[in-house]
Write an enzyme that holds these catalytic residues in place. Structure first.
Site, PDB file in Angstrom:
ATOM      1  N   SER A  58       0.858  -1.196   0.000  1.00 46.51           N
ATOM      2  CA  SER A  58       0.000   0.000   0.000  1.00 46.51           C
ATOM      3  C   SER A  58       0.889   1.240   0.000  1.00 46.51           C
ATOM      4  O   SER A  58       2.102   1.142   0.270  1.00 46.51           O
ATOM      5  CB  SER A  58      -0.859  -0.019   1.267  1.00 46.51           C
ATOM      6  OG  SER A  58      -1.438   1.236   1.525  1.00 46.51           O
ATOM      7  N   TYR A  81      -4.030  -0.718   9.856  1.00 46.65           N
ATOM      8  CA  TYR A  81      -3.779  -0.890   8.417  1.00 46.65           C
ATOM      9  C   TYR A  81      -2.348  -0.450   8.086  1.00 46.65           C
ATOM     10  O   TYR A  81      -1.618  -1.145   7.381  1.00 46.65           O
ATOM     11  CB  TYR A  81      -4.801  -0.073   7.617  1.00 46.65           C
ATOM     12  CG  TYR A  81      -4.754  -0.325   6.127  1.00 46.65           C
ATOM     13  CD1 TYR A  81      -5.364  -1.450   5.575  1.00 46.65           C
ATOM     14  CD2 TYR A  81      -4.108   0.556   5.270  1.00 46.65           C
ATOM     15  CE1 TYR A  81      -5.317  -1.691   4.202  1.00 46.65           C
ATOM     16  CE2 TYR A  81      -4.054   0.327   3.906  1.00 46.65           C
ATOM     17  CZ  TYR A  81      -4.667  -0.796   3.373  1.00 46.65           C
ATOM     18  OH  TYR A  81      -4.617  -1.027   2.012  1.00 46.65           O
TER      19      TYR A  81
HETATM   20  P1  NAP Z   1     -11.848  -4.956  -1.678  1.00 44.73           P
HETATM   21  O1  NAP Z   1     -12.610  -4.700  -2.934  1.00 44.73           O
HETATM   22  O2  NAP Z   1     -12.476  -4.675  -0.360  1.00 44.73           O
HETATM   23  O3  NAP Z   1     -11.278  -6.443  -1.736  1.00 44.73           O
HETATM   24  C1  NAP Z   1     -10.721  -7.067  -0.612  1.00 44.73           C
HETATM   25  C2  NAP Z   1     -10.688  -8.552  -0.877  1.00 44.73           C
HETATM   26  O4  NAP Z   1     -10.181  -9.223   0.269  1.00 44.73           O
HETATM   27  C3  NAP Z   1     -12.083  -9.102  -1.125  1.00 44.73           C
HETATM   28  O5  NAP Z   1     -12.012 -10.137  -2.052  1.00 44.73           O
HETATM   29  C4  NAP Z   1     -12.433  -9.641   0.240  1.00 44.73           C
HETATM   30  O6  NAP Z   1     -13.446 -10.591   0.241  1.00 44.73           O
HETATM   31  C5  NAP Z   1     -11.103 -10.226   0.630  1.00 44.73           C
HETATM   32  N1  NAP Z   1     -11.080 -10.520   2.049  1.00 44.73           N
HETATM   33  C6  NAP Z   1     -11.186  -9.660   3.067  1.00 44.73           C
HETATM   34  N2  NAP Z   1     -11.187 -10.321   4.245  1.00 44.73           N
HETATM   35  C7  NAP Z   1     -11.091 -11.641   3.933  1.00 44.73           C
HETATM   36  C8  NAP Z   1     -11.064 -12.816   4.697  1.00 44.73           C
HETATM   37  N3  NAP Z   1     -11.161 -12.814   6.030  1.00 44.73           N
HETATM   38  N4  NAP Z   1     -10.968 -14.010   4.053  1.00 44.73           N
HETATM   39  C9  NAP Z   1     -10.902 -14.051   2.711  1.00 44.73           C
HETATM   40  N5  NAP Z   1     -10.925 -12.968   1.924  1.00 44.73           N
HETATM   41  C10 NAP Z   1     -11.026 -11.771   2.535  1.00 44.73           C
HETATM   42  O7  NAP Z   1     -10.556  -4.051  -1.679  1.00 44.73           O
HETATM   43  P2  NAP Z   1      -9.329  -3.898  -2.686  1.00 44.73           P
HETATM   44  O8  NAP Z   1      -9.076  -2.447  -2.756  1.00 44.73           O
HETATM   45  O9  NAP Z   1      -9.511  -4.664  -3.922  1.00 44.73           O
HETATM   46  O10 NAP Z   1      -8.178  -4.519  -1.776  1.00 44.73           O
HETATM   47  C11 NAP Z   1      -7.354  -5.587  -2.181  1.00 44.73           C
HETATM   48  C12 NAP Z   1      -5.990  -5.416  -1.525  1.00 44.73           C
HETATM   49  O11 NAP Z   1      -5.400  -4.220  -2.024  1.00 44.73           O
HETATM   50  C13 NAP Z   1      -6.042  -5.269  -0.020  1.00 44.73           C
HETATM   51  O12 NAP Z   1      -4.942  -5.942   0.558  1.00 44.73           O
HETATM   52  C14 NAP Z   1      -5.922  -3.782   0.176  1.00 44.73           C
HETATM   53  O13 NAP Z   1      -5.395  -3.450   1.428  1.00 44.73           O
HETATM   54  C15 NAP Z   1      -4.964  -3.448  -0.936  1.00 44.73           C
HETATM   55  N6  NAP Z   1      -4.921  -2.046  -1.338  1.00 44.73           N
HETATM   56  C16 NAP Z   1      -5.995  -1.413  -1.845  1.00 44.73           C
HETATM   57  C17 NAP Z   1      -5.883  -0.071  -2.243  1.00 44.73           C
HETATM   58  C18 NAP Z   1      -7.024   0.692  -2.861  1.00 44.73           C
HETATM   59  O14 NAP Z   1      -6.863   1.899  -3.093  1.00 44.73           O
HETATM   60  N7  NAP Z   1      -8.148   0.087  -3.151  1.00 44.73           N
HETATM   61  C19 NAP Z   1      -4.674   0.585  -2.090  1.00 44.73           C
HETATM   62  C20 NAP Z   1      -3.591  -0.084  -1.553  1.00 44.73           C
HETATM   63  C21 NAP Z   1      -3.719  -1.408  -1.177  1.00 44.73           C
HETATM   64  P3  NAP Z   1     -14.996 -10.129   0.437  1.00 44.73           P
HETATM   65  O15 NAP Z   1     -15.435  -9.558  -0.879  1.00 44.73           O
HETATM   66  O16 NAP Z   1     -15.689 -11.367   0.817  1.00 44.73           O
HETATM   67  O17 NAP Z   1     -14.998  -9.083   1.512  1.00 44.73           O
END
Ligand code: NAP
Length: 251
Positions: free
Chosen positions: A143, A156
């Site tokens: 991140s 986080y």
């Molecule tokens: P998201 O749409 O909320 O996706 C998160 C994913 O993680 C979903 O598939 C979710 O499943 C899964 N997850 C969460 N808790 C879980 C658990 N206990 N067991 C299994 N799966 C679980 O968010 P995203 O933005 O795509 O995030 C993906 C990654 O990128 C994360 O590590 C996040 O920290 C990182 N990230 C995101 C951003 C951003 O700007 N979006 C920036 C930097 C880093 P469910 O759908 O069932 O909840």
């Protein structure tokens, strides 16, 4: 050169592949030729459907990654179905927001368990398999808060800073064993994770003004970096945290 990025015959385990960044990465890896094991607490039916439309094998694996107990059964199930894991993408993650003075132990533990503890033990379990085979690619999703402090997201920030450190540690231990361990640090990507920020008019404007590219990222923007780090094009890249951020960190 195209062969350097070809993932034909490779098997990728992607966590949290049902939506957002995980979905974008899973589809990009499949477009480059990989078969996809999609792991998460929600079925990744849409992702698996798209993978199959591309002519690759795609399967769902139910796993609640909030606890380490889910790790070995998941890895065993993927190996039973696919026979091997060439690429691990540790993408599943959560975020909890509150002022540091009010932050609860529950919000601390929930985020650290999913984002850091399970990530490490998935690396360990899949890493043992990769070491035995003498090759493998691990991509951890970091991140901007691997580099910066952020605000109102103490667990986080701690977890993603930890992901950066673990990525380097594992690279140090496993580079000579044929395993490349790297991370992608996404900037501000429009997903469920950032819905609260996108919905907050002031924060949304502040973020947009700071991104040199002038827009939020899309999950598809991570695809190229993921294919690079999953492919032989990155065979001498180790412990690197690749920012895909529209220039955010350069500001
Ligand atoms: P998201 O749409 O909320 O996706 C998160 C994913 O993680 C979903 O598939 C979710 O499943 C899964 N997850 C969460 N808790 C879980 C658990 N206990 N067991 C299994 N799966 C679980 O968010 P995203 O933005 O795509 O995030 C993906 C990654 O990128 C994360 O590590 C996040 O920290 C990182 N990230 C995101 C951003 C951003 O700007 N979006 C920036 C930097 C880093 P469910 O759908 O069932 O909840």
């Amino acid at each position: 050169m195209a062969g350097l990025f070809d993932l034909s015959g490779k098997v990728a385990l992607v966590t949290g592949a049902n939506t957002g960044i995980g979905q974008g990465i899973a589809i990009a890896l499949a477009e480059a030729g990989a078969d996809i094991a999609a792991a998460g607490r929600s079925a990744a039916d849409e992702t698996v459907g798209k993978v199959r439309e591309l002519g690759r094998k795609g399967e769902n694996f139910a796993a609640d990654l909030s606890s380490v107990g889910a790790v070995q059964p998941l890895v065993d199930a993927v190996l039973a179905e696919f026979g091997r894991i060439d690429i691990l993408v540790n993408n599943a993650g959560i975020i909890r927001r509150a002022d540091a003075v009010d932050f609860t132990e529950e919000d601390w533990d929930a985020v650290m368990d999913t984002n850091l503890k399970t990530l490490f033990f998935l690396c360990q379990s899949v890493g043992r398999h990769m070491i035995a085979r003498g090759s493998g690619k691990i991509i951890n999703i970091a991140s901007m808060l691997t580099f910066q402090g952020g605000i109102r997201v103490p667990s986080y920030t701690a977890s993603k800073s930890g992901v950066g450190g673990l990525t380097k540690l594992l690279a140090n231990e496993w580079a000579a064993k044929g395993i490349q361990v790297n991370a992608i640090a996404p900037g501000y990507i429009a997903t469920n994770n950032t819905a609260a920020l996108q919905g907050d008019e002031t924060r949304n404007r502040q973020i947009m003004e700071r991104i040199p590219a002038g827009r939020w990222g899309d999950p598809g923007d991570l695809g190229g970096a993921a294919v690079f780090l999953a492919s032989s094009a990155s065979d001498y890249v180790q412990g690197h945290i690749l920012a895909v951020d529209g220039g955010w960190l350069a500001r």
